[in-house]
Design a protein around this motif. Structure first.
Motif, mmCIF file in Angstrom:
data_model
loop_
_atom_site.group_PDB
_atom_site.id
_atom_site.type_symbol
_atom_site.label_atom_id
_atom_site.label_comp_id
_atom_site.label_asym_id
_atom_site.label_seq_id
_atom_site.Cartn_x
_atom_site.Cartn_y
_atom_site.Cartn_z
ATOM 1 N N GLU A 123 0.808 -1.223 0.000
ATOM 2 C CA GLU A 123 0.000 0.000 0.000
ATOM 3 C C GLU A 123 0.838 1.269 0.000
ATOM 4 O O GLU A 123 0.330 2.356 -0.293
ATOM 5 N N LYS A 124 2.147 1.138 0.292
ATOM 6 C CA LYS A 124 3.034 2.293 0.276
ATOM 7 C C LYS A 124 3.765 2.449 -1.062
ATOM 8 O O LYS A 124 4.520 3.411 -1.238
ATOM 9 N N ARG A 125 3.551 1.547 -1.976
ATOM 10 C CA ARG A 125 4.180 1.621 -3.305
ATOM 11 C C ARG A 125 3.158 1.238 -4.386
ATOM 12 O O ARG A 125 3.380 0.315 -5.155
ATOM 13 N N PRO A 126 2.043 1.961 -4.414
ATOM 14 C CA PRO A 126 0.992 1.625 -5.371
ATOM 15 C C PRO A 126 1.404 1.899 -6.811
ATOM 16 O O PRO A 126 2.333 2.683 -7.071
ATOM 17 N N THR A 127 0.718 1.257 -7.723
ATOM 18 C CA THR A 127 0.913 1.565 -9.135
ATOM 19 C C THR A 127 0.257 2.912 -9.433
ATOM 20 O O THR A 127 -0.588 3.404 -8.673
ATOM 21 N N PHE A 128 0.630 3.505 -10.550
ATOM 22 C CA PHE A 128 -0.034 4.735 -10.970
ATOM 23 C C PHE A 128 -1.501 4.437 -11.299
ATOM 24 O O PHE A 128 -2.362 5.308 -11.154
ATOM 25 N N ASN A 129 -1.762 3.213 -11.715
ATOM 26 C CA ASN A 129 -3.145 2.786 -11.982
ATOM 27 C C ASN A 129 -3.974 2.936 -10.709
ATOM 28 O O ASN A 129 -5.067 3.495 -10.726
ATOM 29 N N LEU A 130 -3.433 2.405 -9.601
ATOM 30 C CA LEU A 130 -4.152 2.447 -8.331
ATOM 31 C C LEU A 130 -4.293 3.881 -7.819
ATOM 32 O O LEU A 130 -5.308 4.233 -7.214
ATOM 33 N N ASP A 131 -3.294 4.715 -8.079
ATOM 34 C CA ASP A 131 -3.389 6.115 -7.655
ATOM 35 C C ASP A 131 -4.599 6.801 -8.286
ATOM 36 O O ASP A 131 -5.286 7.599 -7.638
ATOM 37 N N LEU A 132 -4.852 6.504 -9.555
ATOM 38 C CA LEU A 132 -6.007 7.091 -10.241
ATOM 39 C C LEU A 132 -7.315 6.655 -9.580
ATOM 40 O O LEU A 132 -8.248 7.444 -9.427
ATOM 41 N N ILE A 133 -7.371 5.389 -9.191
ATOM 42 C CA ILE A 133 -8.559 4.864 -8.506
ATOM 43 C C ILE A 133 -8.713 5.521 -7.136
ATOM 44 O O ILE A 133 -9.806 5.953 -6.748
ATOM 45 N N THR A 134 -7.614 5.610 -6.396
ATOM 46 C CA THR A 134 -7.627 6.161 -5.038
ATOM 47 C C THR A 134 -8.131 7.598 -5.013
ATOM 48 O O THR A 134 -8.888 7.988 -4.119
ATOM 49 N N GLU A 135 -7.707 8.387 -5.996
ATOM 50 C CA GLU A 135 -8.094 9.797 -6.033
ATOM 51 C C GLU A 135 -9.405 10.030 -6.783
ATOM 52 O O GLU A 135 -9.831 11.178 -6.947
ATOM 53 N N GLY A 136 -10.033 8.948 -7.229
ATOM 54 C CA GLY A 136 -11.335 9.069 -7.863
ATOM 55 C C GLY A 136 -11.307 9.569 -9.293
ATOM 56 O O GLY A 136 -12.344 9.957 -9.842
ATOM 57 N N ALA A 195 -10.471 7.698 -11.895
ATOM 58 C CA ALA A 195 -10.713 6.581 -12.809
ATOM 59 C C ALA A 195 -11.715 5.638 -12.176
ATOM 60 O O ALA A 195 -11.766 5.499 -10.950
ATOM 61 N N ALA A 196 -12.501 5.004 -13.020
ATOM 62 C CA ALA A 196 -13.402 3.954 -12.564
ATOM 63 C C ALA A 196 -12.699 2.617 -12.706
ATOM 64 O O ALA A 196 -11.913 2.424 -13.642
ATOM 65 N N PRO A 197 -12.956 1.680 -11.806
ATOM 66 C CA PRO A 197 -12.398 0.335 -11.989
ATOM 67 C C PRO A 197 -12.854 -0.223 -13.332
ATOM 68 O O PRO A 197 -14.008 -0.053 -13.727
ATOM 69 N N PHE A 198 -11.945 -0.878 -14.025
ATOM 70 C CA PHE A 198 -12.263 -1.421 -15.349
ATOM 71 C C PHE A 198 -11.473 -2.718 -15.543
ATOM 72 O O PHE A 198 -10.585 -2.805 -16.383
ATOM 73 N N VAL A 199 -11.810 -3.702 -14.709
ATOM 74 C CA VAL A 199 -11.106 -4.986 -14.737
ATOM 75 C C VAL A 199 -11.724 -5.849 -15.834
ATOM 76 O O VAL A 199 -12.929 -6.109 -15.831
ATOM 77 N N ILE A 200 -10.901 -6.273 -16.773
ATOM 78 C CA ILE A 200 -11.369 -7.073 -17.900
ATOM 79 C C ILE A 200 -10.696 -8.447 -17.861
ATOM 80 O O ILE A 200 -9.467 -8.547 -17.827
ATOM 81 N N TYR A 201 -11.500 -9.490 -17.840
ATOM 82 C CA TYR A 201 -10.981 -10.858 -17.863
ATOM 83 C C TYR A 201 -10.178 -11.082 -19.146
ATOM 84 O O TYR A 201 -10.588 -10.644 -20.213
ATOM 85 N N ILE A 205 -14.383 11.824 -10.096
ATOM 86 C CA ILE A 205 -15.567 11.620 -10.932
ATOM 87 C C ILE A 205 -16.797 11.245 -10.121
ATOM 88 O O ILE A 205 -17.935 11.400 -10.591
ATOM 89 N N TRP A 206 -16.588 10.768 -8.897
ATOM 90 C CA TRP A 206 -17.706 10.311 -8.075
ATOM 91 C C TRP A 206 -18.409 11.463 -7.374
ATOM 92 O O TRP A 206 -19.423 11.260 -6.695
ATOM 93 N N LYS A 207 -17.902 12.669 -7.531
ATOM 94 C CA LYS A 207 -18.500 13.844 -6.886
ATOM 95 C C LYS A 207 -19.862 14.165 -7.479
ATOM 96 O O LYS A 207 -20.766 14.628 -6.776
ATOM 97 N N ASP A 208 -20.024 13.927 -8.786
ATOM 98 C CA ASP A 208 -21.267 14.260 -9.488
ATOM 99 C C ASP A 208 -22.067 12.994 -9.763
ATOM 100 O O ASP A 208 -21.575 12.074 -10.428
ATOM 101 N N SER A 209 -23.282 12.941 -9.284
ATOM 102 C CA SER A 209 -24.115 11.744 -9.457
ATOM 103 C C SER A 209 -24.510 11.508 -10.913
ATOM 104 O O SER A 209 -24.965 10.419 -11.262
ATOM 105 N N HIS A 210 -24.346 12.521 -11.770
ATOM 106 C CA HIS A 210 -24.694 12.384 -13.182
ATOM 107 C C HIS A 210 -23.498 12.008 -14.053
ATOM 108 O O HIS A 210 -23.595 12.022 -15.286
ATOM 109 N N THR A 211 -22.384 11.685 -13.417
ATOM 110 C CA THR A 211 -21.197 11.280 -14.171
ATOM 111 C C THR A 211 -21.482 10.052 -15.026
ATOM 112 O O THR A 211 -22.036 9.064 -14.549
ATOM 113 N N LEU A 212 -21.099 10.142 -16.293
ATOM 114 C CA LEU A 212 -21.071 8.964 -17.155
ATOM 115 C C LEU A 212 -19.686 8.361 -17.033
ATOM 116 O O LEU A 212 -18.682 9.051 -17.256
ATOM 117 N N LEU A 213 -19.596 7.098 -16.650
ATOM 118 C CA LEU A 213 -18.292 6.459 -16.631
ATOM 119 C C LEU A 213 -17.795 6.384 -18.068
ATOM 120 O O LEU A 213 -18.584 6.358 -19.015
#
Length: 268
Positions: free
Chosen positions: A124-137, A139-145, A171-179
């Protein structure tokens, strides 16, 4: 960047975003008129987001903010613990399939830490830049099998996403956000619906070409059809391409929903 989806800036300019506002307002009217090939349930979910009149502008503003954060965050983290002017290198872990259809490298990306640092710094002290985007809101999670984060990384990913949503960050601040994936799908749906409204002949399968991925719920492993993804909270959506569904059902022990098997209620 694997497993994350940031808002789109494909409108290019503020004026371009306003043009998208108008396109989506037009799409909303055609959906209400029954012209668009979309289910009633998904219509009810998406219409409030596209009838605001600023769906394109909101997406563009969020995309610009996400890009700014990402650039500044990468610069800051590569400089941490280094002498002035000497940045860290970058660590890259690619997907099994290295490139997407647009020839972009698919990867998890992070600062490159030394062996000693890796022994002392928890994940948790060396996150990826991917995770940083999620943490700060931003980016939306977009896990693809099948590119699912590992068993140690996935809990961190879901926890960060859950907190960002609850704290209404980015992005989660506005309830009308389109992912972003909704935004891209609606752009395609607008094209299909415009063609249909103008009386032009659609190509085979074109009517539903705007949505293709299936969605599974990571919590109970229930598999949903392409227009039922909204029944799963955003942070728990696992996306599957049609060609991967049969394999994923076996590998992940997924259970098709009643609606997917035809035993649930019907929509147009």
């Amino acid at each position: 960047m694997l497993s994350v989806d940031t808002p789109e800036t494909t409108a290019d300019t503020v004026e371009g975003a306003k043009s998208v506002d108008e396109k989506f307002k037009q799409l909303g009217a055609r959906i209400r008129d029954g012209v668009a090939p979309i289910s009633d349930a998904l219509t009810e979910f998406l219409l409030p987001k596209i009838e605001t009149g600023n769906a394109g502008s909101l997406q563009f503003g969020q995309g610009t903010a996400a890009a700014t954060f990402n650039t500044e965050n990468i610069k800051k983290r590569l400089a941490e613990g280094r002498e002035p002017g000497k940045e860290r290198g970058i660590f890259i872990r690619t997907a099994d399939d290295f490139f997407d259809d647009n020839n972009r490298l698919l990867a998890y990306i992070a600062p490159n830490y030394s062996k000693k640092e890796l022994e002392t710094l928890p994940r948790e002290k060396r996150p990826t830049f991917n995770l940083d985007l999620i943490t700060e809101g931003w980016a939306a999670p977009f896990v693809i099998y099948p590119s699912i984060p590992g068993e140690l990384d996935l809990p961190l990913f879901l926890k960060a996403a859950d907190k960002a949503v609850k704290d209404k960050k980015g992005i989660w601040k506005d309830s009308h956000t389109l992912l972003a994936y909704e935004y891209r799908a609606l752009e395609k749906l607008h094209g299909v619906t415009k063609k249909k409204a103008e009386g032009k002949k659609l190509e085979p399968d074109e009517a539903f070409s705007w949505r293709t991925r299936y969605c599974a719920d990571m919590r109970d492993r229930e598999l949903h059809g392409p227009e039922d993804y909204f029944r799963v909270p955003p942070i728990y959506r696992l996306w599957l391409w049609p060609q991967d569904v049969n394999e994923a059902v076996g590998h992940l022990n997924l259970t098709p929903s009643r609606r997917l098997t035809g035993s649930g209620s019907r929509t147009r």
